[in-house]
Enzyme design. Structure first.
Site, PDB file in Angstrom:
ATOM      1  N   ARG A  16      -5.864  10.949  12.775  1.00 38.88           N
ATOM      2  CA  ARG A  16      -5.341  12.092  12.025  1.00 38.88           C
ATOM      3  C   ARG A  16      -4.921  11.641  10.619  1.00 38.88           C
ATOM      4  O   ARG A  16      -5.576  11.936   9.629  1.00 38.88           O
ATOM      5  CB  ARG A  16      -4.163  12.721  12.798  1.00 38.88           C
ATOM      6  N   ASP A  17      -3.853  10.888  10.523  1.00 36.20           N
ATOM      7  CA  ASP A  17      -3.339  10.477   9.212  1.00 36.20           C
ATOM      8  C   ASP A  17      -4.383   9.654   8.476  1.00 36.20           C
ATOM      9  O   ASP A  17      -4.542   9.769   7.256  1.00 36.20           O
ATOM     10  CB  ASP A  17      -2.045   9.667   9.409  1.00 36.20           C
ATOM     11  N   HIS A 207       7.759   6.704  11.203  1.00 32.84           N
ATOM     12  CA  HIS A 207       6.382   6.739  10.698  1.00 32.84           C
ATOM     13  C   HIS A 207       6.384   6.079   9.318  1.00 32.84           C
ATOM     14  O   HIS A 207       6.797   6.688   8.339  1.00 32.84           O
ATOM     15  CB  HIS A 207       5.955   8.214  10.637  1.00 32.84           C
ATOM     16  N   HIS A 209       4.487   3.976   6.116  1.00 30.44           N
ATOM     17  CA  HIS A 209       3.271   3.594   5.396  1.00 30.44           C
ATOM     18  C   HIS A 209       3.532   2.255   4.726  1.00 30.44           C
ATOM     19  O   HIS A 209       4.649   1.970   4.309  1.00 30.44           O
ATOM     20  CB  HIS A 209       2.910   4.658   4.349  1.00 30.44           C
ATOM     21  N   CYS A 240      -1.933  10.147   2.410  1.00 32.30           N
ATOM     22  CA  CYS A 240      -1.516  11.548   2.381  1.00 32.30           C
ATOM     23  C   CYS A 240      -2.103  12.180   1.137  1.00 32.30           C
ATOM     24  O   CYS A 240      -1.852  11.722   0.026  1.00 32.30           O
ATOM     25  CB  CYS A 240       0.004  11.680   2.357  1.00 32.30           C
ATOM     26  N   ASN A 249      -1.030   3.695   6.821  1.00 30.76           N
ATOM     27  CA  ASN A 249       0.106   3.525   7.719  1.00 30.76           C
ATOM     28  C   ASN A 249       0.284   2.047   8.048  1.00 30.76           C
ATOM     29  O   ASN A 249      -0.602   1.234   7.829  1.00 30.76           O
ATOM     30  CB  ASN A 249      -0.165   4.258   9.043  1.00 30.76           C
TER      31      ASN A 249
HETATM   32 ZN    ZN Z   1       1.673   9.481   7.152  1.00 29.48          ZN
END
Ligand code: ZN
Length: 304
Positions: A16-17, A207, A209, A240, A249
């Site tokens: 996803r990210d 979360h 990065h 992002c 990440n």
């Molecule tokens: Zn993220």
């Protein structure tokens, strides 16, 4: 290090990210990556996001991806949503676990979903009720929790106010997102410490990065405070689209490699995760920032 948690739970967010910020890859490639990750022992995978196709075209096939994934009974899969409409699509696709994101800073939230933080929190209250009525759980991710690229540092009190509102409205869990890699160990210690005091029973995920190289240091700082739930991305995929300069990440295999040697169980098979990272590199067609993938595990012997 004897006070570190015995085990932690990882949520793999690469599909996803990660893929959301790469050049578009075919639906079949996304499915292949999720299936590879399902074989690594990782307990949770954030598989897709149900965002507006015009906002993030690369996620327009979320329902198709999810339909084609070989769901493992050993893995909890979830979907990220930006709003109620996204949540309805995720629930209709069969997800029982969703994450909704709100920025702690108004400017970032306005850029992201064209709503103030307060307006998004009002929407999220309705979204939480909708998810619960459908028998699903929903975690609220507070992004820019460690700083905003437009506003700078975000006060701890502001983050706690957003988190407190979400919990009061029925959030099943809380996550702090370091969208643009502004966290440092001291900021992690400050925010997590205050959160623990204010909301002692809330499930807390972090979360990070690795934008400025502090990702694993932040994880270690949080481990020392007893946090047992982290997001990470295979190969270090990620970014992002609304955060200028945001890079990947925290890399899953680098995190696993570090904490397992410290006696913290992740449930992840490192070799299988490295194989998934090779698959991720093939899919996106570029070298990913993973360091263990380049160097191999620390005990790998060099031939004489
Ligand atoms: Zn993220």
């Amino acid at each position: 290090m004897s006070d570190l948690p015995e085990r932690i739970s990882l949520r793999e967010v690469g599909p996803r990210d990660g893929l959301q910020n790469e050049a578009p890859v075919p639906t079949t490639s996304k499915v292949a990556l999720i299936d590879a990750l399902s074989r690594t022992g990782v307990g949770r995978i954030e598989a897709v996001s149900f965002v507006h196709p015009k906002a993030i075209p690369s996620m327009a096939d979320a329902a198709e991806v999810w339909a084609a994934v070989a769901k493992s009974s050993e893995v909890r899969y979830s979907a990220l949503v930006p709003n109620l409409r996204g949540a309805q699509r995720a629930l209709a696709a069969g997800f029982k676990e969703i994450e909704v994101v709100v920025s702690a800073s108004d400017t970032h939230n306005l850029k992201n979903v064209n709503r103030t933080t307060e307006q998004s929190l009002d929407d999220i209250a309705e979204l939480l009720a909708t998810a619960h009525a459908a028998g699903a759980t929903c975690q609220v991710i507070v992004s820019t929790a460690f700083g905003c690229p437009y506003e700078g540092d975000v006060p701890v009190e502001r983050v706690l106010a957003v988190a407190g509102r979400a919990l009061a409205d029925g959030a099943d869990g809380l996550s702090y997102g370091d969208t643009t890699g502004m966290a440092t160990p001291s900021r992690v210690t400050a925010l997590v410490g205050e959160t623990r005091m204010r909301f002692p029973v809330a499930d807390l995920n972090l979360h990070f990065h690795n934008t400025r190289g502090t990702g694993l240091a932040n994880v270690l700082a949080a481990l020392q405070l007893g946090v047992t739930d982290y997001d990470a991305s295979v190969g270090g995929l990620g970014g992002c689209p609304y955060a200028p300069g945001a890079t990947g990440n925290v890399c899953t295999e680098d995190l696993v490699h570090m904490v397992e040697d410290m006696g913290v169980d992740t449930g992840v098979d490192l070799e299988a995760m490295l194989e998934a990272a090779r698959e991720a590199e093939r899919l996106v067609g570029r070298t990913l920032p993973s360091q263990v993938l380049r160097a191999g595990p620390r005990t790998k012997l060099t031939p004489l």
